[in-house]
Design a protein around this motif. Structure first.
Motif, mmCIF file in Angstrom:
data_model
loop_
_atom_site.group_PDB
_atom_site.id
_atom_site.type_symbol
_atom_site.label_atom_id
_atom_site.label_comp_id
_atom_site.label_asym_id
_atom_site.label_seq_id
_atom_site.Cartn_x
_atom_site.Cartn_y
_atom_site.Cartn_z
ATOM 1 N N ASP A 1 79.514 18.137 16.659
ATOM 2 C CA ASP A 1 80.320 18.686 17.751
ATOM 3 C C ASP A 1 80.179 20.210 17.864
ATOM 4 N N GLY A 2 79.147 20.766 17.255
ATOM 5 C CA GLY A 2 78.989 22.219 17.234
ATOM 6 C C GLY A 2 78.400 22.807 18.500
ATOM 7 N N TYR A 3 78.919 23.979 18.857
ATOM 8 C CA TYR A 3 78.342 24.772 19.948
ATOM 9 C C TYR A 3 77.183 25.588 19.389
ATOM 10 N N LEU A 4 76.145 25.748 20.180
ATOM 11 C CA LEU A 4 75.042 26.619 19.780
ATOM 12 C C LEU A 4 75.492 28.067 19.886
ATOM 13 N N PRO A 5 75.440 28.829 18.811
ATOM 14 C CA PRO A 5 75.780 30.245 18.909
ATOM 15 C C PRO A 5 74.792 30.971 19.829
ATOM 16 N N GLU A 6 75.276 31.989 20.509
ATOM 17 C CA GLU A 6 74.440 32.794 21.411
ATOM 18 C C GLU A 6 73.191 33.270 20.676
ATOM 19 N N GLY A 7 72.042 33.072 21.294
ATOM 20 C CA GLY A 7 70.777 33.544 20.734
ATOM 21 C C GLY A 7 70.141 32.633 19.705
ATOM 22 N N THR A 8 70.734 31.470 19.446
ATOM 23 C CA THR A 8 70.175 30.554 18.453
ATOM 24 C C THR A 8 68.848 29.990 18.948
ATOM 25 N N ASP A 9 67.837 30.036 18.086
ATOM 26 C CA ASP A 9 66.538 29.456 18.386
ATOM 27 C C ASP A 9 66.525 28.036 17.824
ATOM 28 N N VAL A 10 66.643 27.059 18.704
ATOM 29 C CA VAL A 10 66.720 25.658 18.287
ATOM 30 C C VAL A 10 65.515 25.281 17.438
#
Length: 181
Positions: A35-44
């Motif tokens: 259920d996590g949001y991707l933090p700003e700038g995260t490179d998947v």
């Protein structure tokens, strides 16, 4: 239903994919959810795990089909667990012969996540098809973890067949045969 914009291969997934092109088996082990949001700038691509994996969510792989276009269509069934959660993250876990289990691919629905209630009184089930590139890898193994279930596609096909059969039977004249002794 949640909106996942796309399944992205991680860097470890890309390396495993390259190995699969040389004949090493591509073994897809499981699907995990979070259920996590991707933090700003995260490179998947650099991710190695979900942001916040839901441990008690039940996930099963119910089917897999490799198409000639170099993609695999993996159908996963997600069932509610003891706690409610937002189905925001999905990860595909594969087994790398050199590294063990890795996060092969990842998708995040961000604000378009689905709410999955706790299984207090009834179980909520959601089927999701994950499309991932496999190129021309010929040796793909998928751990289908549920065989007694039916996929949404299979259900819809059976429903259509039954409707067609019903219409055929209803369009035929009915004949009654009476036997007397």
């Amino acid at each position: 239903m949640g909106r996942f914009d796309g399944v992205i291969l991680t860097s470890k997934g890309l390396r495993l994919q390259a190995k699969a092109q040389t004949g090493i088996p591509l073994v897809i082990k499981s699907v995990v959810v979070g259920d996590g949001y991707l933090p700003e700038g995260t490179d998947v691509i650099q991710m190695t795990s979900l942001i916040n994996q839901i441990a008690d969510a039940h996930t099963d792989i119910i089917s897999n089909e490799v198409k000639s276009d170099g993609f695999t269509y993996l159908e996963a069934r997600i069932s509610s667990g003891e706690a409610a959660f937002f189905l925001r993250e999905i990860g595909i876990i594969a087994t790398d012969p050199d590294e063990g289990d890795i996060l092969y691919a990842y998708a995040n629905a961000d604000d378009y996540a689905d709410f999955i209630p706790a299984s207090d009184e009834s179980v909520t089930i959601q089927d999701i098809t994950l499309v991932t590139a496999v190129g021309n890898a010929e040796n793909i193994e998928v751990n289908v973890s549920i065989s007694a279930g039916i996929s949404r596609n299979d259900f819809e096909n059976l429903k259509a067949q039954l409707t067609e059969l019903k219409e055929t039977v209803e369009s035929k004249p009915h004949v009654a045969v009476v036997y007397r002794n």
